[in-house]
Write an enzyme that holds these catalytic residues in place. Structure first.
Site, PDB file in Angstrom:
ATOM      1  N   ILE A 153      13.210  15.672 -14.088  1.00 54.38           N
ATOM      2  CA  ILE A 153      12.869  14.467 -12.935  1.00 54.38           C
ATOM      3  C   ILE A 153      13.266  14.527 -11.714  1.00 54.38           C
ATOM      4  O   ILE A 153      11.802  14.878 -10.919  1.00 54.38           O
ATOM      5  CB  ILE A 153      13.005  13.577 -13.926  1.00 54.38           C
ATOM      6  N   ASP A 172      23.594  17.172  -6.874  1.00 53.84           N
ATOM      7  CA  ASP A 172      23.991  17.405  -8.168  1.00 53.84           C
ATOM      8  C   ASP A 172      25.015  18.134  -8.853  1.00 53.84           C
ATOM      9  O   ASP A 172      25.082  19.384  -7.640  1.00 53.84           O
ATOM     10  CB  ASP A 172      22.693  17.918  -9.105  1.00 53.84           C
ATOM     11  N   THR A 233      15.335   4.098 -12.145  1.00 52.03           N
ATOM     12  CA  THR A 233      15.245   4.262 -13.232  1.00 52.03           C
ATOM     13  C   THR A 233      15.937   5.091 -13.979  1.00 52.03           C
ATOM     14  O   THR A 233      15.835   6.002 -15.299  1.00 52.03           O
ATOM     15  CB  THR A 233      13.859   5.271 -12.951  1.00 52.03           C
ATOM     16  N   ASP A 259      14.930  -0.490 -13.037  1.00 47.86           N
ATOM     17  CA  ASP A 259      13.691  -0.177 -14.218  1.00 47.86           C
ATOM     18  C   ASP A 259      14.841  -0.252 -14.956  1.00 47.86           C
ATOM     19  O   ASP A 259      14.282  -0.737 -15.960  1.00 47.86           O
ATOM     20  CB  ASP A 259      13.190   0.533 -14.151  1.00 47.86           C
ATOM     21  N   GLU A 264      20.584  -4.746 -21.461  1.00 50.49           N
ATOM     22  CA  GLU A 264      19.020  -4.588 -21.436  1.00 50.49           C
ATOM     23  C   GLU A 264      18.505  -5.173 -23.280  1.00 50.49           C
ATOM     24  O   GLU A 264      19.538  -5.019 -24.287  1.00 50.49           O
ATOM     25  CB  GLU A 264      17.906  -3.946 -21.219  1.00 50.49           C
ATOM     26  N   HIS A 283      12.741  -1.226 -17.494  1.00 49.14           N
ATOM     27  CA  HIS A 283      12.774  -0.081 -17.872  1.00 49.14           C
ATOM     28  C   HIS A 283      11.471   1.066 -18.623  1.00 49.14           C
ATOM     29  O   HIS A 283      11.249   1.161 -19.869  1.00 49.14           O
ATOM     30  CB  HIS A 283      13.852  -0.322 -19.611  1.00 49.14           C
ATOM     31  N   ILE A 284      10.305   0.883 -17.624  1.00 46.33           N
ATOM     32  CA  ILE A 284       9.124   1.081 -18.110  1.00 46.33           C
ATOM     33  C   ILE A 284       8.876   2.373 -17.261  1.00 46.33           C
ATOM     34  O   ILE A 284       7.428   2.699 -17.140  1.00 46.33           O
ATOM     35  CB  ILE A 284       7.804   0.430 -18.278  1.00 46.33           C
ATOM     36  N   ALA A 285       9.410   2.588 -16.187  1.00 39.35           N
ATOM     37  CA  ALA A 285       9.146   3.806 -15.344  1.00 39.35           C
ATOM     38  C   ALA A 285       8.852   4.924 -16.234  1.00 39.35           C
ATOM     39  O   ALA A 285       7.701   5.928 -15.845  1.00 39.35           O
ATOM     40  CB  ALA A 285      10.571   4.520 -14.373  1.00 39.35           C
ATOM     41  N   GLY A 286       9.221   5.594 -16.985  1.00 38.84           N
ATOM     42  CA  GLY A 286       9.257   7.013 -17.827  1.00 38.84           C
ATOM     43  C   GLY A 286       7.755   6.034 -18.782  1.00 38.84           C
ATOM     44  O   GLY A 286       7.251   6.785 -19.809  1.00 38.84           O
TER      45      GLY A 286
END
Length: 308
Positions: A153, A172, A233, A259, A264, A283-286
């Site tokens: 991603i 990373d 996200t 997000d 939640e 929680h809708i980015a994906g």
């Protein structure tokens, strides 16, 4: 014929594909009915979940005959993966299927927040003309996007960001500076602190594990550039929500798109009141029409394969 229990929303056509070969219980609200969920779990040969169903503890123990857990998404913090595997249950995430949806969310949010001009509809419709107040928004071109986490991603996000003229650096913990992911994408490998302190936009793309819990704490938020934007996200537990809100209210940060949250669904929170240039989403980015289709069919195929 196996019994498949789907506890959260899934593309109806993918559900039909499962139903054509097996006995399927599809109830997108089952996650909110704990007694019924526990009862249905006992007869399940496969269970398909999103991020809210906690496949651990009592529910995991109830899945006595389950062979496979399909995850409609990529994060696995709601699933006790070692516990599942010790019981012979395969855990299958929808790796890569929602990457474009998340990447677009990040770049779009960066554009919205840097420009800071897209909350004026009500004022303009009411006859106001806040042209001077909204004429100092910033362009995304030439700004630096810092990615914390550079998996699939993060890499796709970098590609989209570079397409609109952004410079990109990334950290990373699992990749060294010679990893081909950096050279192939034109992204500069940097240390964690450099990404945080030097970026105009910081975007999180790491899982929630012990080493990332509270990663963006008050001190690291304070070290971000004045006017910088944060996009999360990944998972809520990575960011200190109270410190983030304070940085927004003080004007240290120029904006944030959040997000995901520590708990939640998010309950009414005093943290995020009176915060300017803040975008909160559930929680809708994906999750987009297209990604839901990709995720659902990928998991349907993998569950059918595991049950065959």
């Amino acid at each position: 014929m196996a019994r498949i229990v789907i506890t959260e929303f899934m593309d109806e056509r993918a559900v039909a594909q499962l139903r054509a070969r097996h006995d399927v219980l599809y109830d997108p609200l089952l996650v909110d009915d704990a007694p019924r969920l526990m009862a249905e779990a006992a007869a399940a040969d496969a269970v398909v979940v999103r991020n809210r169903t906690q496949v651990r503890g009592e529910l995991l123990a109830a899945l006595g005959r389950c062979k496979v857990v399909g995850r409609l998404g990529v994060g696995l913090d709601n699933i006790d993966v070692p516990g599942c595997e010790s019981r012979g249950m395969a855990v299958i995430p929808a790796t890569g299927a929602n990457a474009l949806s998340v990447a677009e969310y990040v770049v779009a949010s960066a554009m919205l927040l840097l420009r800071g001009a897209y909350a004026s509809t009500a004022a303009v419709a009411a006859g106001q003309w806040p042209r001077n107040a909204l004429s100092s928004g910033r362009e995304v071109g030439g700004k630096t996007l810092g990615l914390i986490g550079f998996g699939s991603i993060g890499q796709l996000t970098a590609r989209l960001a570079r397409g609109v003229g952004m410079e990109v650096c990334a950290f990373d913990a699992m990749l060294d500076q010679d990893h081909p992911a950096f050279t192939q994408s034109g992204v500069r490998c940097a240390g964690l602190d450099e990404v945080i302190t030097m970026s105009d936009v910081v975007s999180l793309h790491v899982p929630l594990v012990d080493s990332t819990r509270g990663l963006l704490d008050g001190a690291r938020i304070a070290s971000m550039k004045h006017g910088a934007v944060l996009v999360n996200t990944a998972r809520g537990g990575i960011v200190d929500e109270a410190a983030l809100a304070a940085a927004l209210r003080s004007g240290h940060l120029g904006g944030a798109a959040i997000d995901v949250f520590g708990a939640e669904p998010l309950v009414a929170s005093p943290h995020f009141t009176n915060c300017s240039n803040l975008l909160l989403t559930p929680h809708i980015a994906g999750v987009s029409a297209e990604s839901n289709e990709r995720v659902s069919f990928l998991i349907a195929d993998k569950v059918l394969e595991a049950l065959s």
